[in-house]
Design an enzyme around this catalytic site. Structure first.
Site, short mmCIF file in Angstrom:
data_model
loop_
_atom_site.label_atom_id
_atom_site.label_comp_id
_atom_site.label_asym_id
_atom_site.label_seq_id
_atom_site.Cartn_x
_atom_site.Cartn_y
_atom_site.Cartn_z
N LYS A 51 -20.45 -25.47 -3.77
CA LYS A 51 -20.05 -26.71 -5.41
C LYS A 51 -19.67 -25.31 -6.22
O LYS A 51 -18.93 -26.29 -7.43
CB LYS A 51 -21.15 -27.26 -5.30
CG LYS A 51 -21.11 -28.53 -4.49
CD LYS A 51 -21.05 -29.22 -4.95
CE LYS A 51 -21.54 -31.02 -3.71
NZ LYS A 51 -20.02 -31.78 -3.63
N ARG A 97 -40.98 -26.15 3.75
CA ARG A 97 -39.36 -26.35 3.61
C ARG A 97 -38.79 -25.00 2.89
O ARG A 97 -38.73 -24.85 1.98
CB ARG A 97 -39.18 -27.70 3.51
CG ARG A 97 -37.33 -27.38 4.12
CD ARG A 97 -36.98 -29.48 4.09
NE ARG A 97 -36.16 -29.64 3.19
CZ ARG A 97 -35.91 -30.69 2.75
NH1 ARG A 97 -36.00 -31.43 3.46
NH2 ARG A 97 -35.87 -31.14 1.05
N TYR A 129 -24.22 -24.59 1.20
CA TYR A 129 -23.66 -25.93 0.58
C TYR A 129 -23.53 -25.99 -1.73
O TYR A 129 -23.07 -26.02 -1.32
CB TYR A 129 -25.07 -26.79 1.08
CG TYR A 129 -24.45 -27.90 -0.37
CD1 TYR A 129 -24.12 -29.43 -0.13
CD2 TYR A 129 -25.55 -28.38 -1.15
CE1 TYR A 129 -23.44 -30.22 -0.53
CE2 TYR A 129 -24.92 -29.25 -1.65
CZ TYR A 129 -24.41 -30.49 -1.40
OH TYR A 129 -24.32 -31.97 -2.62
N ILE A 141 -23.08 -42.75 -2.34
CA ILE A 141 -22.07 -42.73 -4.12
C ILE A 141 -21.17 -43.59 -3.71
O ILE A 141 -21.05 -43.69 -4.96
CB ILE A 141 -22.49 -41.14 -4.14
CG1 ILE A 141 -24.12 -40.48 -4.11
CG2 ILE A 141 -22.59 -41.32 -5.98
CD1 ILE A 141 -24.47 -38.83 -4.14
N SER A 162 -23.88 -30.80 -8.29
CA SER A 162 -24.94 -30.39 -7.58
C SER A 162 -26.19 -29.89 -8.44
O SER A 162 -25.86 -29.13 -9.23
CB SER A 162 -25.15 -30.35 -6.39
OG SER A 162 -26.92 -30.44 -5.98
P1 NAD Z 1 -21.90 -39.33 2.15
O1 NAD Z 1 -21.68 -38.38 3.21
O2 NAD Z 1 -22.50 -40.54 2.17
O3 NAD Z 1 -20.29 -39.64 1.63
C1 NAD Z 1 -19.00 -38.69 1.58
C2 NAD Z 1 -18.20 -39.16 2.32
O4 NAD Z 1 -16.93 -38.47 2.33
C3 NAD Z 1 -18.70 -39.24 3.38
O5 NAD Z 1 -17.96 -40.53 3.41
C4 NAD Z 1 -17.29 -38.76 4.74
O6 NAD Z 1 -17.35 -39.74 5.27
C5 NAD Z 1 -16.17 -38.55 3.73
N1 NAD Z 1 -15.87 -37.21 4.09
C6 NAD Z 1 -16.25 -35.56 3.77
N2 NAD Z 1 -15.54 -34.75 4.14
C7 NAD Z 1 -14.13 -35.20 4.16
C8 NAD Z 1 -12.92 -34.60 4.07
N3 NAD Z 1 -13.09 -33.25 4.61
N4 NAD Z 1 -12.04 -35.79 4.55
C9 NAD Z 1 -12.30 -37.16 4.01
N5 NAD Z 1 -13.65 -37.54 4.02
C10 NAD Z 1 -14.49 -36.53 3.87
O7 NAD Z 1 -22.22 -37.90 1.15
P2 NAD Z 1 -23.09 -39.07 -0.61
O8 NAD Z 1 -24.70 -38.61 -0.75
O9 NAD Z 1 -22.24 -40.39 -1.08
O10 NAD Z 1 -22.23 -37.78 -1.69
C11 NAD Z 1 -20.89 -37.87 -2.44
C12 NAD Z 1 -20.91 -36.12 -3.23
O11 NAD Z 1 -22.34 -36.16 -3.68
C13 NAD Z 1 -20.34 -35.43 -1.75
O12 NAD Z 1 -19.75 -34.87 -2.46
C14 NAD Z 1 -21.86 -34.69 -2.69
O13 NAD Z 1 -21.93 -33.23 -1.46
C15 NAD Z 1 -21.94 -34.56 -3.64
N6 NAD Z 1 -23.38 -34.67 -3.84
C16 NAD Z 1 -25.00 -35.95 -2.72
C17 NAD Z 1 -26.55 -35.27 -3.37
C18 NAD Z 1 -26.80 -36.23 -2.56
O14 NAD Z 1 -28.92 -36.02 -2.97
N7 NAD Z 1 -26.90 -37.30 -2.29
C19 NAD Z 1 -26.83 -34.43 -4.06
C20 NAD Z 1 -25.85 -34.56 -5.75
C21 NAD Z 1 -24.11 -33.56 -4.38
N1 UFG Z 2 -39.80 -33.22 1.44
C1 UFG Z 2 -40.79 -34.07 2.47
N2 UFG Z 2 -40.61 -34.62 3.68
C2 UFG Z 2 -39.53 -34.94 3.98
C3 UFG Z 2 -38.71 -34.92 2.84
C4 UFG Z 2 -38.25 -33.90 1.31
O1 UFG Z 2 -42.23 -33.62 2.01
O2 UFG Z 2 -39.25 -35.33 4.69
C5 UFG Z 2 -39.82 -32.85 0.25
C6 UFG Z 2 -38.86 -32.11 0.11
O3 UFG Z 2 -40.17 -31.11 0.37
C7 UFG Z 2 -38.53 -31.55 -1.66
C8 UFG Z 2 -38.07 -33.23 -1.96
O4 UFG Z 2 -39.17 -33.99 -1.34
O5 UFG Z 2 -40.02 -31.58 -2.48
C9 UFG Z 2 -36.99 -33.71 -2.50
O6 UFG Z 2 -36.65 -33.41 -1.41
P1 UFG Z 2 -34.55 -33.72 -0.83
O7 UFG Z 2 -34.63 -33.42 0.67
O8 UFG Z 2 -34.79 -35.62 -0.78
O9 UFG Z 2 -34.22 -33.32 -2.05
P2 UFG Z 2 -33.87 -31.94 -1.74
O10 UFG Z 2 -34.19 -31.31 -3.53
O11 UFG Z 2 -34.41 -30.74 -1.66
O12 UFG Z 2 -32.60 -31.70 -1.97
C10 UFG Z 2 -31.36 -33.33 -2.62
C11 UFG Z 2 -30.02 -32.52 -1.86
C12 UFG Z 2 -29.34 -31.46 -2.10
C13 UFG Z 2 -28.79 -31.41 -3.40
C14 UFG Z 2 -30.31 -31.64 -4.08
C15 UFG Z 2 -30.14 -31.83 -6.12
O13 UFG Z 2 -30.48 -32.91 -0.79
O14 UFG Z 2 -28.17 -31.40 -1.60
O15 UFG Z 2 -30.67 -32.97 -4.24
O16 UFG Z 2 -31.08 -31.63 -6.68
F1 UFG Z 2 -28.09 -30.24 -3.94
#
Ligand code: NAD
Ligand code: UFG
Length: 356
Positions: free
Chosen positions: A165, A304, A161, A24, A137
């Site tokens: 947050k 899951r 996790y 992101i 999140s």
């Molecule tokens: P990502 O893992 O691609 O990005 C996180 C980045 O932070 C990575 O580049 C990693 O190397 C860096 N990082 C981790 N720990 C660090 C540290 N201690 N010091 C410096 N750098 C560090 O993940 P993302 O999907 O881009 O998520 C970004 C943020 O959004 C995260 O905080 C995640 O928890 C939050 N978030 C993500 C999702 C999702 O589904 N992707 C959903 C809700 C919230």
């Molecule tokens: N799913 C499958 N097969 C897979 C992976 C996922 O069927 O291999 C299903 C899950 O059971 C769920 C849906 O796809 O019903 C979405 O699952 P994701 O793992 O993609 O996402 P989650 O909703 O479980 O969680 C994600 C992030 C969390 C975040 C949350 C925010 O992993 O970190 O979205 O809404 F907090």
């Protein structure tokens, strides 16, 4: 518009972006540059590649994107970077995000996510940086009492996790209340998927993807034989889990809106970022098959552990507060995810730090 204003002022605003090399973060850096800001990326590359920064430069044509390899838990280094680059705000993405791993290694999650955020906030205080946008999140809500989730829904995360947050949200709220000169925008993301339409940046998970979309994309490109669908006996229209998927470019744009809100007014806020629309696992699979022209073989397996059946956002407040709403559809998300995955079947190339 902001780009023109900043240009006319002769120097663009610098924004510290911890985690800016990640999924992101990299998309948000592109939008920051498009709006005339200079992101200053700090990353320890624990879950990302320096190659993403090269791609950010390629997409935007910006050669002046500073990158510092550092851990946000190094407070002194964060103070140094904030001061040296005269950053006006922070958009904080750095953290670990795998729910299952957080259950097995909770202390790593508290250290990276909570201690890391504490260190960053301490550094902001010392450097006099007054604004922070934080990646929270939807997982902070826990089991739905009512749907869609509004921002006032009770908070009860069900895994370490989510707890981290929640803890950072509490810390930010207390800091804001102490009138320390810092305002905060807490953004509760729903399920970010998709990629930049150029196909040059996208999500590149280490090992077996935990999340649905990267797994589906790896099946489509032939890296995995089939998708396991976790449960088809939920109380949802087709029995599979329902989520609110949001295009990562829409999400990146919301960060600019949040940043500009913080820069313009002293108020702090907490807001959902979602579309308000729920899609099932099978909806996603069908849309991806259409976008890619590939079959996605699937098998139904047990639920899951820890998964919720269905949830989605009430996005009303985001529109009221930020004037932001999603504009891209599930079809757009799948098309752009496919452009990324098919153009980069094995993710980013291996690049040594310092070479990008
Ligand atoms: P990502 O893992 O691609 O990005 C996180 C980045 O932070 C990575 O580049 C990693 O190397 C860096 N990082 C981790 N720990 C660090 C540290 N201690 N010091 C410096 N750098 C560090 O993940 P993302 O999907 O881009 O998520 C970004 C943020 O959004 C995260 O905080 C995640 O928890 C939050 N978030 C993500 C999702 C999702 O589904 N992707 C959903 C809700 C919230
Ligand atoms: N799913 C499958 N097969 C897979 C992976 C996922 O069927 O291999 C299903 C899950 O059971 C769920 C849906 O796809 O019903 C979405 O699952 P994701 O793992 O993609 O996402 P989650 O909703 O479980 O969680 C994600 C992030 C969390 C975040 C949350 C925010 O992993 O970190 O979205 O809404 F907090």
């Amino acid at each position: 518009m902001a780009g023109i204003t900043n240009f006319m002022q002769g120097r663009s605003k610098r924004i510290l972006v911890p985690g800016g090399a990640g999924y992101i973060g990299s998309h948000t850096c592109v939008e920051l540059i498009n709006r005339g800001y200079t992101p200053v990326i700090v990353d320890n590359f624990v879950n990302s590649s320096i190659a993403s920064v090269d791609r950010i430069r390629q997409i935007t044509g910006a050669n002046d994107v500073p990158v510092i390899e550092a851990d946000i838990r190094d407070t002194a280094e964060m103070v140094r970077v904030l001061r040296e680059h005269e950053c006006e705000a922070v958009i904080h993405f750095a953290g670990l995000k795998a729910v299952g791993e957080s259950t097995a290694q909770p202390l790593d999650y508290y250290s990276n996510n909570v201690q890391g955020s504490l260190s960053l906030l301490e550094a902001m205080k010392q450097a006099g940086t007054g604004h922070i946008v934080f990646s929270s999140s939807a997982t902070v809500y826990g089991t739905p009492v009512s749907l869609p989730y509004t921002e006032s829904h009770p908070l009860a995360p069900t895994n370490p996790y989510g707890m981290t947050k929640y803890a950072v949200e509490l810390m930010l709220n207390d800091l804001v209340a102490s009138r320390a000169g810092i305002n905060a925008g807490i953004l509760r993301y729903f399920n970010p998927i998709g990629a930049h339409p150029s196909g040059l940046i996208g999500e590149d998970p280490n090992g077996v993807p935990n999340n649905l979309m990267p797994f589906v994309a790896q099946v489509a490109v032939g890296r995995r034989p089939h998708l396991n669908v976790f449960g088809n006996d939920y109380d949802t229209p087709d029995g599979t889990g329902v989520r609110d998927y949001i295009h990562v470019v829409d999400l990146a744009e919301a960060h600019i809106a949040a940043l500009e809100k913080l820069l313009a007014s002293p108020d702090s806020f907490t807001v959902n970022l979602g579309s308000g629309i729920g899609h099932s696992v099978l909806d996603v699979v069908k849309a991806f098959e259409q976008a890619s022209g590939r079959d996605i073989p699937l098998e139904f397996v047990d639920r899951r552990p820890g998964d919720l059946p269905a949830y989605w956002a009430d996005p009303t407040y985001a529109m009221e507060l930020l004037g932001w709403q999603t504009r891209l559809t599930l079809e757009d998300m799948c098309r752009d995810q496919w452009a990324w995955q098919s153009g980069n079947p094995n993710g980013y190339p291996d690049v040594k730090i310092g070479a990008a």
